[in-house]
Scaffold this motif. Structure first.
Motif, PDB file in Angstrom:
ATOM      1  N   TYR A   1      36.309  37.130  50.553  1.00 56.00           N
ATOM      2  CA  TYR A   1      35.979  38.113  49.522  1.00 56.00           C
ATOM      3  C   TYR A   1      37.156  38.430  48.609  1.00 56.00           C
ATOM      4  O   TYR A   1      36.984  39.061  47.554  1.00 56.00           O
ATOM      5  CB  TYR A   1      35.465  39.403  50.163  1.00 56.00           C
ATOM      6  CG  TYR A   1      36.504  40.155  50.967  1.00 56.00           C
ATOM      7  CD1 TYR A   1      37.323  41.108  50.375  1.00 56.00           C
ATOM      8  CD2 TYR A   1      36.669  39.914  52.326  1.00 56.00           C
ATOM      9  CE1 TYR A   1      38.275  41.798  51.114  1.00 56.00           C
ATOM     10  CE2 TYR A   1      37.609  40.595  53.073  1.00 56.00           C
ATOM     11  CZ  TYR A   1      38.414  41.542  52.463  1.00 56.00           C
ATOM     12  OH  TYR A   1      39.350  42.217  53.202  1.00 56.00           O
ATOM     13  N   GLY A   2      38.359  37.992  48.979  1.00 47.46           N
ATOM     14  CA  GLY A   2      39.516  38.257  48.131  1.00 47.46           C
ATOM     15  C   GLY A   2      39.389  37.653  46.743  1.00 47.46           C
ATOM     16  O   GLY A   2      39.937  38.179  45.772  1.00 47.46           O
ATOM     17  N   GLY A   3      38.649  36.554  46.638  1.00 46.09           N
ATOM     18  CA  GLY A   3      38.454  35.948  45.322  1.00 46.09           C
ATOM     19  C   GLY A   3      37.706  36.843  44.366  1.00 46.09           C
ATOM     20  O   GLY A   3      37.837  36.706  43.140  1.00 46.09           O
ATOM     21  N   ALA A   4      36.908  37.782  44.910  1.00 47.06           N
ATOM     22  CA  ALA A   4      36.168  38.702  44.046  1.00 47.06           C
ATOM     23  C   ALA A   4      37.110  39.630  43.292  1.00 47.06           C
ATOM     24  O   ALA A   4      36.860  39.991  42.137  1.00 47.06           O
ATOM     25  CB  ALA A   4      35.175  39.511  44.876  1.00 47.06           C
ATOM     26  N   GLY A   5      38.206  40.014  43.935  1.00 42.26           N
ATOM     27  CA  GLY A   5      39.192  40.842  43.245  1.00 42.26           C
ATOM     28  C   GLY A   5      39.829  40.114  42.084  1.00 42.26           C
ATOM     29  O   GLY A   5      40.034  40.691  40.999  1.00 42.26           O
ATOM     30  N   PHE A   6      40.143  38.846  42.292  1.00 44.81           N
ATOM     31  CA  PHE A   6      40.687  38.027  41.208  1.00 44.81           C
ATOM     32  C   PHE A   6      39.675  37.875  40.084  1.00 44.81           C
ATOM     33  O   PHE A   6      40.037  37.904  38.897  1.00 44.81           O
ATOM     34  CB  PHE A   6      41.080  36.660  41.763  1.00 44.81           C
ATOM     35  CG  PHE A   6      41.599  35.709  40.730  1.00 44.81           C
ATOM     36  CD1 PHE A   6      42.700  36.028  39.945  1.00 44.81           C
ATOM     37  CD2 PHE A   6      40.987  34.479  40.527  1.00 44.81           C
ATOM     38  CE1 PHE A   6      43.171  35.142  38.985  1.00 44.81           C
ATOM     39  CE2 PHE A   6      41.444  33.591  39.578  1.00 44.81           C
ATOM     40  CZ  PHE A   6      42.546  33.922  38.803  1.00 44.81           C
ATOM     41  N   ALA A   7      38.378  37.727  40.449  1.00 45.55           N
ATOM     42  CA  ALA A   7      37.330  37.601  39.438  1.00 45.55           C
ATOM     43  C   ALA A   7      37.216  38.868  38.606  1.00 45.55           C
ATOM     44  O   ALA A   7      37.075  38.810  37.373  1.00 45.55           O
ATOM     45  CB  ALA A   7      35.996  37.280  40.109  1.00 45.55           C
TER      46      ALA A   7
ATOM     47  N   ALA B   1      39.553  41.099  38.040  1.00 43.22           N
ATOM     48  CA  ALA B   1      40.739  41.213  37.192  1.00 43.22           C
ATOM     49  C   ALA B   1      40.629  40.303  35.974  1.00 43.22           C
ATOM     50  O   ALA B   1      40.887  40.719  34.834  1.00 43.22           O
ATOM     51  CB  ALA B   1      41.987  40.872  38.007  1.00 43.22           C
ATOM     52  N   GLY B   2      40.232  39.050  36.219  1.00 44.08           N
ATOM     53  CA  GLY B   2      40.092  38.117  35.103  1.00 44.08           C
ATOM     54  C   GLY B   2      39.009  38.541  34.125  1.00 44.08           C
ATOM     55  O   GLY B   2      39.177  38.444  32.903  1.00 44.08           O
ATOM     56  N   ALA B   3      37.886  39.029  34.659  1.00 40.48           N
ATOM     57  CA  ALA B   3      36.793  39.468  33.791  1.00 40.48           C
ATOM     58  C   ALA B   3      37.185  40.702  32.988  1.00 40.48           C
ATOM     59  O   ALA B   3      36.835  40.827  31.807  1.00 40.48           O
ATOM     60  CB  ALA B   3      35.551  39.756  34.636  1.00 40.48           C
ATOM     61  N   ALA B   4      37.928  41.623  33.607  1.00 40.04           N
ATOM     62  CA  ALA B   4      38.345  42.841  32.900  1.00 40.04           C
ATOM     63  C   ALA B   4      39.282  42.504  31.749  1.00 40.04           C
ATOM     64  O   ALA B   4      39.152  43.055  30.635  1.00 40.04           O
ATOM     65  CB  ALA B   4      39.025  43.799  33.884  1.00 40.04           C
ATOM     66  N   ILE B   5      40.233  41.602  31.998  1.00 38.98           N
ATOM     67  CA  ILE B   5      41.136  41.175  30.924  1.00 38.98           C
ATOM     68  C   ILE B   5      40.345  40.512  29.794  1.00 38.98           C
ATOM     69  O   ILE B   5      40.597  40.756  28.602  1.00 38.98           O
ATOM     70  CB  ILE B   5      42.192  40.197  31.485  1.00 38.98           C
ATOM     71  CG1 ILE B   5      43.105  40.920  32.467  1.00 38.98           C
ATOM     72  CG2 ILE B   5      43.004  39.576  30.351  1.00 38.98           C
ATOM     73  CD1 ILE B   5      44.073  40.002  33.194  1.00 38.98           C
TER      74      ILE B   5
ATOM     75  N   ALA C   1      36.789  30.266  37.947  1.00 33.09           N
ATOM     76  CA  ALA C   1      35.689  29.427  38.436  1.00 33.09           C
ATOM     77  C   ALA C   1      36.127  28.591  39.632  1.00 33.09           C
ATOM     78  O   ALA C   1      35.378  28.431  40.611  1.00 33.09           O
ATOM     79  CB  ALA C   1      35.172  28.526  37.316  1.00 33.09           C
ATOM     80  N   GLY C   2      37.342  28.064  39.582  1.00 37.79           N
ATOM     81  CA  GLY C   2      37.824  27.251  40.685  1.00 37.79           C
ATOM     82  C   GLY C   2      37.986  28.043  41.963  1.00 37.79           C
ATOM     83  O   GLY C   2      37.530  27.630  43.038  1.00 37.79           O
ATOM     84  N   VAL C   3      38.621  29.203  41.863  1.00 38.41           N
ATOM     85  CA  VAL C   3      38.853  30.026  43.055  1.00 38.41           C
ATOM     86  C   VAL C   3      37.545  30.561  43.614  1.00 38.41           C
ATOM     87  O   VAL C   3      37.286  30.481  44.829  1.00 38.41           O
ATOM     88  CB  VAL C   3      39.817  31.187  42.722  1.00 38.41           C
ATOM     89  CG1 VAL C   3      39.884  32.178  43.883  1.00 38.41           C
ATOM     90  CG2 VAL C   3      41.205  30.661  42.398  1.00 38.41           C
ATOM     91  N   CYS C   4      36.702  31.104  42.742  1.00 43.15           N
ATOM     92  CA  CYS C   4      35.497  31.799  43.215  1.00 43.15           C
ATOM     93  C   CYS C   4      34.415  30.856  43.727  1.00 43.15           C
ATOM     94  O   CYS C   4      33.639  31.233  44.613  1.00 43.15           O
ATOM     95  CB  CYS C   4      34.920  32.661  42.093  1.00 43.15           C
ATOM     96  SG  CYS C   4      35.971  34.056  41.655  1.00 43.15           S
ATOM     97  N   THR C   5      34.348  29.655  43.185  1.00 38.85           N
ATOM     98  CA  THR C   5      33.255  28.759  43.587  1.00 38.85           C
ATOM     99  C   THR C   5      33.686  27.671  44.570  1.00 38.85           C
ATOM    100  O   THR C   5      32.834  27.035  45.187  1.00 38.85           O
ATOM    101  CB  THR C   5      32.614  28.087  42.352  1.00 38.85           C
ATOM    102  OG1 THR C   5      33.592  27.274  41.691  1.00 38.85           O
ATOM    103  CG2 THR C   5      32.077  29.135  41.392  1.00 38.85           C
TER     104      THR C   5
END
Length: 289
Positions: free
Chosen positions: A202-208, A210-214, A249-253
């Protein structure tokens, strides 16, 4: 009975039926009527089809939970509303164009029956698709998932229209920015359940998030100031945005949490593809003719 009676004399008398009222409807007239009834739903036909898909998906995968009941209600209300509008337009041609709210003195405003109903259905499907595909019961790709998203997209086209100046007349680069912004919003909401429910990786969701907010902040500025942003700055920003979304996309999928096809999976890849399209468009504008 005497044997010398002829066949005509022994035949039972025929009873001739007398038809009351107008003649029965012919096959051609019936076909023409059905055609006119179908034509009455031209503007919201795909809303009806999506509602049917969602309806059948609920019935086929019925569990009796409150979320299945809600999904079924979304489909039934949408389908019933469209059928009522379609039938009324068939019986009373021009009904959908009846003006309910008159225009103001300056020419602005003014709403027809179709406009009010389409906007109401848009709100209905926004909440419906959000709950059905982000929470339950169709959070992964299935007939219900596609039916819910199809209903939302069809209702957006019905209420706003993708062929008017609101979208179609915009520059291609601006359209891609809008696509990326929409994917960012979807990705933010899709990343909340993995964090709360502690999905695998689930840690990838935090990165997602952050990236989406930016991306949302960047797109808000670029969309607002699109005509005033220097092309060189736009090109650099597009490249950075593509690299960011490729990483998301790479990290989350590949790592998680969106290892299966769901809202987060599609938002990640569609956002990445839209960013790539933006880079290609900006590079083409820089190339000498």
């Amino acid at each position: 009975m005497p044997d010398d009676l002829s066949d005509e004399e022994t035949e039972a008398p025929r009873v001739h039926r007398i038809q009351n009222g107008p003649p029965q409807t012919s096959t051609s007239e019936l076909a023409a009527g059905i055609s006119r009834w179908m034509d009455a739903s031209n503007s919201f036909l795909y809303v009806e089809l999506s509602s049917l898909v969602l309806l059948f998906a609920c019935v086929a995968d019925w569990y009796g939970t409150v979320w299945h009941k809600y999904a079924l209600s979304v489909a039934c209300v949408s389908l019933l509303t469209c059928l009522i509008l379609q039938t009324t337009e068939f019986l009373i041609p021009g009904f959908l164009q009846w003006v309910i709210v008159e225009k103001r003195d300056d020419g602005s405003g003014g709403h027809t029956v179709q406009k009010i109903c389409s906007v109401s259905m848009l709100l209905w499907w926004v909440f419906g698709t959000g709950i059905i595909t982000f929470h339950a019961p169709f959070v992964v790709t299935s007939n219900g998932w596609f039916g819910a998203w199809g209903g939302l997209i069809a209702t957006i086209k019905w209420s706003i229209g993708l062929k008017n100046s609101l979208y179609n007349d915009k520059p291609e680069g601006l359209k891609q920015l809008i696509h990326i912004a929409i994917c960012s919003v979807i990705l933010v909401f899709a990343s909340i359940p993995p964090l709360i429910q502690k999905w695998e990786h689930y840690g990838g969701a935090g990165f997602a998030i952050a990236g989406a907010a930016i991306t949302i902040v960047a797109c808000a500025y670029l969309i607002t100031m699109y005509g005033d942003v220097p092309r060189e700055m736009m090109k650099i920003t597009a490249v950075i945005m593509f690299v960011l979304w490729a990483c998301v996309a790479g990290v989350c999928t590949f790592h998680g949490p969106f290892l299966i096809t769901n809202n987060g999976f599609f938002a990640s890849w569609l956002g990445c593809l839209s960013a790539l399209n933006l880079v290609v468009m900006e590079m083409k504008e820089q190339m000498p003719m």
